[in-house]
Motif scaffolding. Structure first.
Motif, PDB file in Angstrom:
ATOM      1  N   LEU A  14      19.053  -5.263  15.842  1.00  0.00           N
ATOM      2  CA  LEU A  14      17.603  -5.366  16.001  1.00  0.00           C
ATOM      3  C   LEU A  14      17.141  -4.760  17.330  1.00  0.00           C
ATOM      4  CD1 LEU A  14      17.064  -8.973  14.605  1.00  0.00           C
ATOM      5  CD2 LEU A  14      16.422  -6.832  13.484  1.00  0.00           C
ATOM      6  N   ARG A  15      17.954  -4.907  18.342  1.00  0.00           N
ATOM      7  CA  ARG A  15      17.621  -4.327  19.664  1.00  0.00           C
ATOM      8  C   ARG A  15      17.507  -2.804  19.579  1.00  0.00           C
ATOM      9  NH1 ARG A  15      16.210  -2.527  23.755  1.00  0.00           N
ATOM     10  NH2 ARG A  15      16.699  -3.151  25.907  1.00  0.00           N
ATOM     11  N   SER A  16      18.135  -2.215  18.564  1.00  0.00           N
ATOM     12  CA  SER A  16      18.136  -0.759  18.395  1.00  0.00           C
ATOM     13  C   SER A  16      16.876  -0.244  17.718  1.00  0.00           C
ATOM     14  CB  SER A  16      19.348  -0.342  17.544  1.00  0.00           C
ATOM     15  OG  SER A  16      20.549  -0.903  18.027  1.00  0.00           O
ATOM     16  N   LEU A  17      16.089  -1.154  17.120  1.00  0.00           N
ATOM     17  CA  LEU A  17      14.952  -0.754  16.292  1.00  0.00           C
ATOM     18  C   LEU A  17      13.643  -0.759  17.067  1.00  0.00           C
ATOM     19  CD1 LEU A  17      15.775  -2.856  13.089  1.00  0.00           C
ATOM     20  CD2 LEU A  17      16.506  -0.504  13.621  1.00  0.00           C
ATOM     21  N   ASP A  18      12.665  -0.070  16.499  1.00  0.00           N
ATOM     22  CA  ASP A  18      11.290  -0.120  17.002  1.00  0.00           C
ATOM     23  C   ASP A  18      10.391  -0.936  16.094  1.00  0.00           C
ATOM     24  OD1 ASP A  18      11.359   1.814  19.356  1.00  0.00           O
ATOM     25  OD2 ASP A  18      12.213   3.042  17.761  1.00  0.00           O
ATOM     26  N   CYS A  19      10.834  -1.172  14.855  1.00  0.00           N
ATOM     27  CA  CYS A  19      10.038  -1.942  13.892  1.00  0.00           C
ATOM     28  C   CYS A  19      10.955  -2.474  12.804  1.00  0.00           C
ATOM     29  CB  CYS A  19       8.953  -1.063  13.277  1.00  0.00           C
ATOM     30  SG  CYS A  19       7.915  -1.896  12.044  1.00  0.00           S
ATOM     31  N   PHE A  20      10.702  -3.697  12.376  1.00  0.00           N
ATOM     32  CA  PHE A  20      11.447  -4.314  11.286  1.00  0.00           C
ATOM     33  C   PHE A  20      10.591  -4.282  10.023  1.00  0.00           C
ATOM     34  CE2 PHE A  20      12.353  -8.063   8.671  1.00  0.00           C
ATOM     35  CZ  PHE A  20      13.725  -7.926   8.477  1.00  0.00           C
ATOM     36  N   VAL A  21      11.236  -3.984   8.890  1.00  0.00           N
ATOM     37  CA  VAL A  21      10.521  -3.871   7.613  1.00  0.00           C
ATOM     38  C   VAL A  21      11.198  -4.765   6.577  1.00  0.00           C
ATOM     39  CG1 VAL A  21       9.706  -2.290   5.821  1.00  0.00           C
ATOM     40  CG2 VAL A  21       9.976  -1.470   8.174  1.00  0.00           C
ATOM     41  N   LEU A  22      10.396  -5.479   5.783  1.00  0.00           N
ATOM     42  CA  LEU A  22      10.922  -6.286   4.686  1.00  0.00           C
ATOM     43  C   LEU A  22       9.955  -6.183   3.494  1.00  0.00           C
ATOM     44  CD1 LEU A  22      13.307  -8.188   3.970  1.00  0.00           C
ATOM     45  CD2 LEU A  22      11.791 -10.100   4.515  1.00  0.00           C
ATOM     46  N   PRO A  23      10.307  -5.381   2.465  1.00  0.00           N
ATOM     47  CA  PRO A  23       9.387  -5.131   1.353  1.00  0.00           C
ATOM     48  C   PRO A  23       9.632  -5.993   0.118  1.00  0.00           C
ATOM     49  CG  PRO A  23      11.138  -3.504   1.329  1.00  0.00           C
ATOM     50  CD  PRO A  23      11.470  -4.479   2.428  1.00  0.00           C
ATOM     51  N   SER A  24      10.135  -7.204   0.283  1.00  0.00           N
ATOM     52  CA  SER A  24      10.533  -8.066  -0.836  1.00  0.00           C
ATOM     53  C   SER A  24       9.381  -8.324  -1.811  1.00  0.00           C
ATOM     54  CB  SER A  24      11.031  -9.413  -0.318  1.00  0.00           C
ATOM     55  OG  SER A  24      11.983  -9.249   0.698  1.00  0.00           O
ATOM     56  N   HIS A  71       0.814  -5.176   0.274  1.00  0.00           N
ATOM     57  CA  HIS A  71       1.086  -5.662  -1.075  1.00  0.00           C
ATOM     58  C   HIS A  71       2.485  -5.218  -1.518  1.00  0.00           C
ATOM     59  CE1 HIS A  71      -2.845  -7.312  -1.715  1.00  0.00           C
ATOM     60  NE2 HIS A  71      -3.438  -6.156  -1.485  1.00  0.00           N
ATOM     61  N   PRO A  72       3.184  -6.053  -2.292  1.00  0.00           N
ATOM     62  CA  PRO A  72       4.506  -5.656  -2.784  1.00  0.00           C
ATOM     63  C   PRO A  72       4.413  -4.549  -3.831  1.00  0.00           C
ATOM     64  CG  PRO A  72       3.830  -7.734  -3.773  1.00  0.00           C
ATOM     65  CD  PRO A  72       2.791  -7.396  -2.748  1.00  0.00           C
ATOM     66  N   HIS A  73       5.545  -3.886  -4.073  1.00  0.00           N
ATOM     67  CA  HIS A  73       5.651  -2.838  -5.097  1.00  0.00           C
ATOM     68  C   HIS A  73       4.737  -1.654  -4.789  1.00  0.00           C
ATOM     69  CE1 HIS A  73       7.037  -5.982  -8.328  1.00  0.00           C
ATOM     70  NE2 HIS A  73       7.773  -5.991  -7.237  1.00  0.00           N
ATOM     71  N   ASN A  74       4.504  -1.369  -3.520  1.00  0.00           N
ATOM     72  CA  ASN A  74       3.560  -0.310  -3.153  1.00  0.00           C
ATOM     73  C   ASN A  74       4.133   0.527  -2.002  1.00  0.00           C
ATOM     74  OD1 ASN A  74       1.364   1.317  -2.455  1.00  0.00           O
ATOM     75  ND2 ASN A  74      -0.127  -0.300  -2.878  1.00  0.00           N
ATOM     76  N   PRO A  75       5.026   1.468  -2.302  1.00  0.00           N
ATOM     77  CA  PRO A  75       5.638   2.288  -1.243  1.00  0.00           C
ATOM     78  C   PRO A  75       4.626   3.087  -0.427  1.00  0.00           C
ATOM     79  CG  PRO A  75       6.850   2.526  -3.302  1.00  0.00           C
ATOM     80  CD  PRO A  75       5.604   1.763  -3.629  1.00  0.00           C
ATOM     81  N   VAL A  76       3.517   3.508  -1.054  1.00  0.00           N
ATOM     82  CA  VAL A  76       2.500   4.275  -0.333  1.00  0.00           C
ATOM     83  C   VAL A  76       1.861   3.415   0.759  1.00  0.00           C
ATOM     84  CG1 VAL A  76       0.287   5.478  -0.533  1.00  0.00           C
ATOM     85  CG2 VAL A  76       2.057   5.805  -2.285  1.00  0.00           C
ATOM     86  N   ALA A  77       1.491   2.183   0.413  1.00  0.00           N
ATOM     87  CA  ALA A  77       0.899   1.271   1.405  1.00  0.00           C
ATOM     88  C   ALA A  77       1.924   0.923   2.483  1.00  0.00           C
ATOM     89  CB  ALA A  77       0.400   0.009   0.713  1.00  0.00           C
ATOM     90  N   LEU A  78       3.163   0.765   2.072  1.00  0.00           N
ATOM     91  CA  LEU A  78       4.232   0.466   3.026  1.00  0.00           C
ATOM     92  C   LEU A  78       4.380   1.620   4.019  1.00  0.00           C
ATOM     93  CD1 LEU A  78       6.460  -1.678   3.640  1.00  0.00           C
ATOM     94  CD2 LEU A  78       7.993  -0.326   2.201  1.00  0.00           C
ATOM     95  N   ALA A  79       4.387   2.844   3.513  1.00  0.00           N
ATOM     96  CA  ALA A  79       4.509   4.019   4.376  1.00  0.00           C
ATOM     97  C   ALA A  79       3.332   4.120   5.343  1.00  0.00           C
ATOM     98  CB  ALA A  79       4.615   5.276   3.527  1.00  0.00           C
ATOM     99  N   ALA A 121      14.339  -0.091  -2.814  1.00  0.00           N
ATOM    100  CA  ALA A 121      13.838   1.168  -3.378  1.00  0.00           C
ATOM    101  C   ALA A 121      12.458   1.514  -2.807  1.00  0.00           C
ATOM    102  CB  ALA A 121      13.788   1.079  -4.895  1.00  0.00           C
ATOM    103  N   ASP A 122      11.595   0.522  -2.615  1.00  0.00           N
ATOM    104  CA  ASP A 122      10.270   0.766  -2.054  1.00  0.00           C
ATOM    105  C   ASP A 122      10.372   1.259  -0.613  1.00  0.00           C
ATOM    106  OD1 ASP A 122       9.196  -0.077  -4.439  1.00  0.00           O
ATOM    107  OD2 ASP A 122       8.667  -2.080  -3.732  1.00  0.00           O
ATOM    108  N   TYR A 123      11.310   0.681   0.128  1.00  0.00           N
ATOM    109  CA  TYR A 123      11.533   1.098   1.519  1.00  0.00           C
ATOM    110  C   TYR A 123      12.005   2.550   1.575  1.00  0.00           C
ATOM    111  CZ  TYR A 123      13.833   1.062   6.151  1.00  0.00           C
ATOM    112  OH  TYR A 123      14.256   1.340   7.436  1.00  0.00           O
ATOM    113  N   ILE A 124      12.915   2.902   0.681  1.00  0.00           N
ATOM    114  CA  ILE A 124      13.429   4.276   0.647  1.00  0.00           C
ATOM    115  C   ILE A 124      12.320   5.266   0.309  1.00  0.00           C
ATOM    116  CG2 ILE A 124      14.960   5.833  -0.637  1.00  0.00           C
ATOM    117  CD1 ILE A 124      16.954   3.444  -0.792  1.00  0.00           C
ATOM    118  N   GLU A 125      11.487   4.931  -0.664  1.00  0.00           N
ATOM    119  CA  GLU A 125      10.383   5.820  -1.026  1.00  0.00           C
ATOM    120  C   GLU A 125       9.374   5.931   0.116  1.00  0.00           C
ATOM    121  OE1 GLU A 125      10.427   7.794  -3.691  1.00  0.00           O
ATOM    122  OE2 GLU A 125      12.435   6.874  -3.840  1.00  0.00           O
TER     123      GLU A 125
END
Length: 363
Positions: A257-267, A308-316, A204-208
């Motif tokens: 993974l070869r198709s991506l420019d960046c990997f994200v993991l917001p666990s 930090h986890p639980h922070n979609p703004v920082a993730l974005a 959900a954080d990744y989607i936001e």
């Protein structure tokens, strides 16, 4: 040496991918290796290898279910003259211990591997691993500290980092399948989250974060690769936003993974995720939450960005930093692969684990 890896469940996450890789490495050293698990995925992955797959349904947490599983395990161990079992988790360790307590039970050594408990609240039961196991292996220093905090004895725990097949996870041996499948040209910056869709992964954080970033940069796309119990909920959250793309379960992860420019993991909780190192091996910068052992893998500002986890703004914001600077992406990616080559080679992982198995056998 005759050893058996024991796993629960039918889905394929990082822990089971570890077993697929590690079992083959140890079998290639000349040992008899068995994987005891529910059929459906792992049997297909191990078909044609030296590893012997034995189907068994062990996905249970009820006392009766654990007892019945222990009877099944006793039968398998006796029929195949297995000398050591390597449960992958708390409940499979309980099954192995119960097997030894059955009438006519098999009192063989138990080397338990703990990847991560699904919730931090469960670590208060870690002391029970002292009873279930002759020894405990875990994949990160962070996880060792958690287990010790729950009462597992320090002298019973060894840290062995799980590792990556860097030949398989290489840009030279993969192709950008998603960019072809979804018609992405070179101007599109593609982010991807490869993980089981479960609450602790915080899709959900990744989607936001994707929604926030896309408003600023329309040349971005956001892939969600995998399946799991929160799939329906996540699809609903992303409804109407066609820049968020669900691929479902994929087995061609190096090509993904070869198709991506960046990997994200917001666990919100992790131990030492294999997925991060697989991405780094593919020369990808990573944006991940600062939880568990992630800091043991990601060098802040060098191979990726920690938030930090639980922070979609920082993730974005972190994802925006990556999206806006192609040179930064390239530099981080190259350093990430070099880091994995230095620290996370699968051959070393197998040797350390095999040596630990032999040590427990000889105690």
């Amino acid at each position: 040496m005759k050893v058996a890896f024991l796993t629960m469940g039918k889905d394929i996450g990082g822990a089971k991918q570890d077993v697929i890789t590690l079992s083959q490495q140890i079998a290639d050293m000349g040992h008899d290796v068995f994987v005891i698990s529910a059929p459906g995925v792992m049997d297909k992955e191990l078909a044609g290898t030296k590893v012997k797959f034995i189907p068994a349904e062990f996905y249970t947490r009820s006392p009766l279910g654990l007892y019945m599983a222990s009877r099944t395990l006793r039968k398998i161990v006796k029929e195949n003259n297995i000398e050591l079992v390597n449960p992958q988790g708390f409940f499979t360790a309980a099954i192995a211990w119960m097997m030894s307590k059955l009438p006519g039970g098999c009192k063989i050594p138990v080397l338990t591997t703990i990847h991560m408990f699904s919730s931090l609240t469960y670590y208060k039961y870690a002391w029970m691993l002292n009873i279930f196991s002759n020894h405990i292996v875990t994949e990160s220093n962070c996880e060792r500290v958690r287990l010790e905090g729950g009462g597992a004895k320090r002298e019973k725990i060894t840290v062995i980092n799980n590792s990556v097949d860097m030949y398989k996870f290489s840009r030279d041996n993969s192709k950008a399948v998603l960019r072809d499948e979804y018609g992405l040209d070179s101007s599109i910056v593609a982010f991807g989250l490869v993980a089981r869709l479960s609450p602790e992964k915080r899709h959900a954080d990744y989607i936001e974060a994707a929604k926030i970033l896309y408003k600023k940069n329309k040349n971005t796309r956001f892939f969600i690769i995998g399946d799991g119990p929160t799939m329906k909920e996540m699809r609903k959250r992303a409804e109407g936003h066609d820049f968020i793309i669900f691929t479902g379960m994929r087995r061609d992860i190096p090509d993904v993974l070869r198709s991506l420019d960046c990997f994200v993991l917001p666990s919100e909780v992790e131990s030492l995720p294999l997925s991060i190192r697989e991405a780094m091996s593919m020369e990808l910068p990573v944006v991940v939450t600062d939880v568990g052992g992630n800091r043991e893998v990601v060098a802040e500002g060098i191979t990726g960005i920690l938030v930090h986890p639980h922070n979609p703004v920082a993730l974005a914001k972190a994802m925006e930093t990556i999206a806006e600077d192609s040179q930064l992406r390239q530099n981080m990616g190259k350093k990430a692969r070099r880091f994995c080559a230095d620290r996370f080679d699968a051959r070393d992982w197998a040797i350390y684990t095999k040596n630990m198995m032999q040590l427990v056998l000889n105690q």
